[in-house]
Design an enzyme around this catalytic site. Sequence first.
Site, mmCIF file in Angstrom:
data_model
loop_
_atom_site.group_PDB
_atom_site.id
_atom_site.type_symbol
_atom_site.label_atom_id
_atom_site.label_comp_id
_atom_site.label_asym_id
_atom_site.label_seq_id
_atom_site.Cartn_x
_atom_site.Cartn_y
_atom_site.Cartn_z
ATOM 1 N N ASP A 142 -8.097 -5.136 0.101
ATOM 2 C CA ASP A 142 -8.712 -5.947 -0.947
ATOM 3 C C ASP A 142 -8.206 -7.366 -1.011
ATOM 4 O O ASP A 142 -8.618 -8.136 -1.876
ATOM 5 C CB ASP A 142 -8.568 -5.234 -2.292
ATOM 6 C CG ASP A 142 -9.594 -4.120 -2.361
ATOM 7 O OD1 ASP A 142 -10.708 -4.345 -1.860
ATOM 8 O OD2 ASP A 142 -9.264 -3.038 -2.840
ATOM 9 N N HIS B 46 0.855 -1.176 0.000
ATOM 10 C CA HIS B 46 0.000 0.000 0.000
ATOM 11 C C HIS B 46 0.892 1.226 0.000
ATOM 12 O O HIS B 46 1.933 1.232 0.642
ATOM 13 C CB HIS B 46 -0.903 0.016 1.243
ATOM 14 C CG HIS B 46 -2.050 0.957 1.096
ATOM 15 N ND1 HIS B 46 -1.934 2.296 1.378
ATOM 16 C CD2 HIS B 46 -3.301 0.762 0.642
ATOM 17 C CE1 HIS B 46 -3.091 2.879 1.124
ATOM 18 N NE2 HIS B 46 -3.938 1.979 0.668
HETATM 19 N N1 ACO Z 1 4.219 -7.724 -4.940
HETATM 20 C C1 ACO Z 1 5.568 -7.743 -5.095
HETATM 21 N N2 ACO Z 1 6.368 -6.677 -4.934
HETATM 22 C C2 ACO Z 1 5.783 -5.524 -4.600
HETATM 23 C C3 ACO Z 1 4.389 -5.408 -4.403
HETATM 24 C C4 ACO Z 1 3.610 -6.571 -4.587
HETATM 25 N N3 ACO Z 1 2.278 -6.511 -4.427
HETATM 26 N N4 ACO Z 1 4.060 -4.133 -4.072
HETATM 27 C C5 ACO Z 1 5.216 -3.455 -4.043
HETATM 28 N N5 ACO Z 1 6.264 -4.300 -4.362
HETATM 29 C C6 ACO Z 1 7.685 -3.955 -4.376
HETATM 30 C C7 ACO Z 1 8.066 -3.136 -5.611
HETATM 31 O O1 ACO Z 1 8.472 -3.977 -6.675
HETATM 32 C C8 ACO Z 1 9.180 -2.278 -5.078
HETATM 33 O O2 ACO Z 1 10.326 -3.094 -4.974
HETATM 34 P P1 ACO Z 1 11.799 -2.442 -5.196
HETATM 35 O O3 ACO Z 1 11.949 -1.426 -4.081
HETATM 36 O O4 ACO Z 1 12.738 -3.589 -5.099
HETATM 37 O O5 ACO Z 1 11.764 -1.808 -6.550
HETATM 38 C C9 ACO Z 1 8.754 -1.966 -3.641
HETATM 39 O O6 ACO Z 1 7.928 -3.078 -3.255
HETATM 40 C C10 ACO Z 1 7.948 -0.664 -3.497
HETATM 41 O O7 ACO Z 1 6.859 -0.719 -4.406
HETATM 42 P P2 ACO Z 1 6.230 0.540 -5.138
HETATM 43 O O8 ACO Z 1 5.484 0.071 -6.349
HETATM 44 O O9 ACO Z 1 7.298 1.570 -5.344
HETATM 45 O O10 ACO Z 1 5.235 1.061 -4.027
HETATM 46 P P3 ACO Z 1 4.045 2.064 -4.283
HETATM 47 O O11 ACO Z 1 3.779 2.713 -2.977
HETATM 48 O O12 ACO Z 1 4.336 2.929 -5.465
HETATM 49 O O13 ACO Z 1 2.833 1.109 -4.727
HETATM 50 C C11 ACO Z 1 0.975 -0.345 -4.640
HETATM 51 C C12 ACO Z 1 1.809 0.696 -3.869
HETATM 52 C C13 ACO Z 1 0.584 0.212 -6.022
HETATM 53 C C14 ACO Z 1 -0.307 -0.626 -3.858
HETATM 54 C C15 ACO Z 1 1.814 -1.634 -4.807
HETATM 55 O O14 ACO Z 1 2.175 -2.144 -3.536
HETATM 56 C C16 ACO Z 1 1.091 -2.702 -5.635
HETATM 57 O O15 ACO Z 1 1.192 -2.699 -6.869
HETATM 58 N N6 ACO Z 1 0.361 -3.660 -4.952
HETATM 59 C C17 ACO Z 1 -0.427 -4.647 -5.655
HETATM 60 C C18 ACO Z 1 -1.734 -4.041 -6.153
HETATM 61 C C19 ACO Z 1 -2.725 -3.787 -5.028
HETATM 62 O O16 ACO Z 1 -2.973 -4.627 -4.181
HETATM 63 N N7 ACO Z 1 -3.338 -2.589 -5.064
HETATM 64 C C20 ACO Z 1 -4.388 -2.217 -4.098
HETATM 65 C C21 ACO Z 1 -3.938 -1.068 -3.274
HETATM 66 S S1 ACO Z 1 -5.112 -0.756 -2.011
HETATM 67 C C22 ACO Z 1 -6.363 0.060 -2.732
HETATM 68 O O17 ACO Z 1 -6.266 0.702 -3.739
HETATM 69 C C23 ACO Z 1 -7.607 -0.081 -2.098
#
Ligand code: ACO
Length: 428
Positions: A364, A307
């Site tokens: 979710d 998140h």
């Molecule tokens: N699975 C694997 N790796 C992940 C995940 C994941 N779900 N989420 C983040 N990471 C990793 C990224 O690859 C990144 O790794 P790195 O530092 O080695 O490059 C690190 O964790 C940080 O991730 P970011 O994408 O920079 O974090 P950001 O805050 O931009 O994104 C987000 C948050 C979009 C929710 C992300 O965690 C994601 O894509 N999760 C899966 C989708 C999801 O569940 N979305 C629902 C969000 S809640 C809502 O909207 C109600």
Amino acid sequence: MSEIAKLQVGDQSYEFPLIKGTENELAINIKTLRGATNGVITIDPGFKNTGSCESAITFLDGEKGILRFRGYSIEELAEKANFLEVAYALIFGNLPTSEQLEKFHSDIKAKSVVDDDVKKIIDAFPKTAHPMGILSSLTSALTAFNPSSVNVESEEEVYNAIVKIMGKFPVLVAWTMRKKQGLPLNYGSNSLGYIENVMKMMFEQPNENYEINTIVKNALDKLLILHADHEQNCSTSTVRIVGSSHAGLFASLSAGISALWGPLHGGANQAVLEMLEAIKEDGGDTKKYMAKAKDKNDPFRLMGFGHRVYKNFDPRAKIIKKAADEVLNSLGVDDPILEIAKGLEREALSDPYFVDRKLYPNVDFYSGIIYRAMGIPVEMFTVMFALGRLPGWIAQWKEMRFKKEPIGRPRQIYTGENERPFTPIQKR
Ligand code: ACO
């Protein structure tokens, strides 16, 4: 602590005031930055460090896992309030008295009929249409049937637009689902509570009397409350920025629905269930999918994990996990998907990749499992999220309007070609 921030640009230094919120959050107020520095701006793609507004609606602390609407904790609201009370609190600032709630509900009921011609728009969609696309279009189309809703200067018309959308949106949600299922498009009943009415419109079969299942009703109430607002997320910021051009409420909400559709935002609930299904079909090997999620050469992400703001735990996920267990037990549903979800959660919570990046299950991760147990098709999950988020979007839009915020118009740093001569097509 000093009340100012100092910034050095080249050999010039500048001072900017700090703003402190009621929960002691601090921000540097850079409103005068560009003028004072002769054109220097800040850049922050994804707005990871940028506040877009001051807001009195929702407080969340991602480190401590706190979420409050108008000061009321999400745990208390989910336990003690119903969705309409929470909607009222978000939109008008305080939990309602019984009289206020009754008036709000009766105003909503009075405006809940959707023009029959809206059915023609639904008919025009191809079978391949995603429900979020249909919902966004129908919400925008409501403006055509309610032209006075674009009068954003009038408090009375804004109130009318609010009760209209609170009443008509569940009809649009139900019609979107029923059309896909080949069921007749119906209306609810003004003798029912808000959630009971939603359920009747969604689930009633043409040849049966619809009985409300209290377990399902309570779970739905809770799920919608948990989704009701989440401060300046992608869809809410969209609603505020569209509304900042003085676009009407319905058009702004329609844009918010489109923003919510994406799998990195609300679309995650559909993506989670599709992922869990795929893991099940593939033999249930959660370790294989954990490895894929960690592999930087593989675009796969563990949906429902991580998140932008919560870097400890998502308080909504805690409540939902418990509700999922309760609903499945009481409905006597034995869903192997739940075991796969729990297995993934267990592994991720002890895996250094996820622990180091502070990736925890979000709201979710479990909501889809409950929606599935209720008989809601997977494609409709994000629509259910939209139904829950509706009061939050309304509250945020109304706050933005009444504070007369300026039009949202970010700046950029240009990185393209410098000026060059036009080359005629024959010479390119
Ligand atoms: N699975 C694997 N790796 C992940 C995940 C994941 N779900 N989420 C983040 N990471 C990793 C990224 O690859 C990144 O790794 P790195 O530092 O080695 O490059 C690190 O964790 C940080 O991730 P970011 O994408 O920079 O974090 P950001 O805050 O931009 O994104 C987000 C948050 C979009 C929710 C992300 O965690 C994601 O894509 N999760 C899966 C989708 C999801 O569940 N979305 C629902 C969000 S809640 C809502 O909207 C109600």
